[in-house]
Design an enzyme around this catalytic site. Structure first.
Site, PDB file in Angstrom:
ATOM      1  N   LYS A  85      -1.926  10.647  -4.878  1.00 13.82           N
ATOM      2  CA  LYS A  85      -2.138   9.231  -4.556  1.00 13.82           C
ATOM      3  C   LYS A  85      -3.579   9.027  -4.120  1.00 13.82           C
ATOM      4  O   LYS A  85      -4.042   9.639  -3.146  1.00 13.82           O
ATOM      5  CB  LYS A  85      -1.213   8.838  -3.398  1.00 13.82           C
TER       6      LYS A  85
HETATM    7  C1  E4P Z   1       4.586   3.577  -1.409  1.00 15.77           C
HETATM    8  O1  E4P Z   1       4.112   4.368  -2.204  1.00 15.77           O
HETATM    9  C2  E4P Z   1       3.967   3.284  -0.130  1.00 15.77           C
HETATM   10  O2  E4P Z   1       3.497   4.430   0.481  1.00 15.77           O
HETATM   11  C3  E4P Z   1       4.893   2.573   0.805  1.00 15.77           C
HETATM   12  O3  E4P Z   1       5.900   1.911   0.088  1.00 15.77           O
HETATM   13  C4  E4P Z   1       4.160   1.671   1.760  1.00 15.77           C
HETATM   14  O4  E4P Z   1       5.081   0.907   2.470  1.00 15.77           O
HETATM   15  P1  E4P Z   1       4.722   0.132   3.817  1.00 15.77           P
HETATM   16  O5  E4P Z   1       4.005  -1.131   3.462  1.00 15.77           O
HETATM   17  O6  E4P Z   1       6.061  -0.157   4.434  1.00 15.77           O
HETATM   18  O7  E4P Z   1       3.867   1.050   4.630  1.00 15.77           O
END
Ligand code: E4P
Length: 231
Positions: A85
């Site tokens: 990522k």
């Molecule tokens: C997904 O890849 C993200 O890491 C995650 O859904 C972020 O979610 P949040 O906005 O609840 O932190």
């Protein structure tokens, strides 16, 4: 449509894998912290092994492009199903598209993350991201139309033949899963508690309870009849 679990909990991953609904797992540094993955390498290796060959996303933690590249190259040595990522921008607003492009050229799969706008989706697709994560909940937090962003992004990718897949993350309620699915998301990544709610319905529970109760009554009646017949 693929369903990923947005978690680093081994227990939850095993549970949902056994249900046959899991196509992958996404994490980020906050999820690792919340789910006790303090040794990020050990936890990532464990998850990757459990879900293989499904993809596991592991996020870099730096503002520096060179450091991002080094971390990404290390992560992919942990397991062959690890996807890296990379945030679309660093915390100072500097685009990280060059990192995405370099990794793509090295055949390292990238999940370009923290995307909140159509422009970011276009940038990620052109740079060669395998996945582009739109944070639906955070888009809605600012008063914008997250399902519309997902729908338009998916349509645009299709129109121009880009192979990037849209992951919808930042799920805040079970209803967001349905919204994302109907907006055409290729993948939705869901925290386990919302997947639980997505499947649950109190009337289903009440119906099954009634059927079980009536089955017991039917068995008792049959027993009574058999006893009567023997007399
Ligand atoms: C997904 O890849 C993200 O890491 C995650 O859904 C972020 O979610 P949040 O906005 O609840 O932190």
């Amino acid at each position: 449509m693929e369903l990923f679990l947005d978690t680093a909990s081994i227990q939850e991953i095993k549970r949902w894998l056994a249900f046959g609904v899991l196509d992958g797992v996404t994490t980020n540094p906050s999820i690792m912290l919340k789910d006790g993955g303090y040794d990020m390498e050990a936890r990532a290796k464990e998850i990757a092994q459990i879900i293989a060959p499904r993809p596991l996303s592991v996020e870099v933690y730096s503002n520096d492009p060179q450091e991002m590249l080094e971390q990404a190259r290390t992560f992919v040595t942990w397991a062959s199903n690890i996807v890296v990522k990379i945030p679309v921008l660093n915390e100072h607003g500097v685009p990280c598209l060059g990192v995405v492009k370099t990794l793509q050229e090295e055949d390292i799969r990238v999940n370009m993350t923290a995307c909140m706008s159509f422009g970011q989706v276009v940038g990620g697709a052109k740079a060669g991201a395998t996945y582009i994560s739109i944070f639906g909940g955070r888009v809605s937090d600012e008063g914008h139309d997250a399902p519309r962003l997902v729908r338009e992004s998916v349509e645009w990718l299709k129109t121009w033949g880009y192979r990037s897949k849209i992951i919808v993350g930042s799920i805040r309620a079970a209803a967001n899963i349905q919204e994302a699915a109907l907006a055409g998301a290729h993948v939705i990544t869901v925290p386990p508690q919302f997947l639980e709610k997505f499947l649950d319905h109190q009337n289903t529970r009440a119906t099954v309870r009634q059927f079980n109760l009536d089955a017991q009554k039917t068995l008792a009646k049959m027993q009574e009849l058999r006893v009567g017949a023997k007399r």
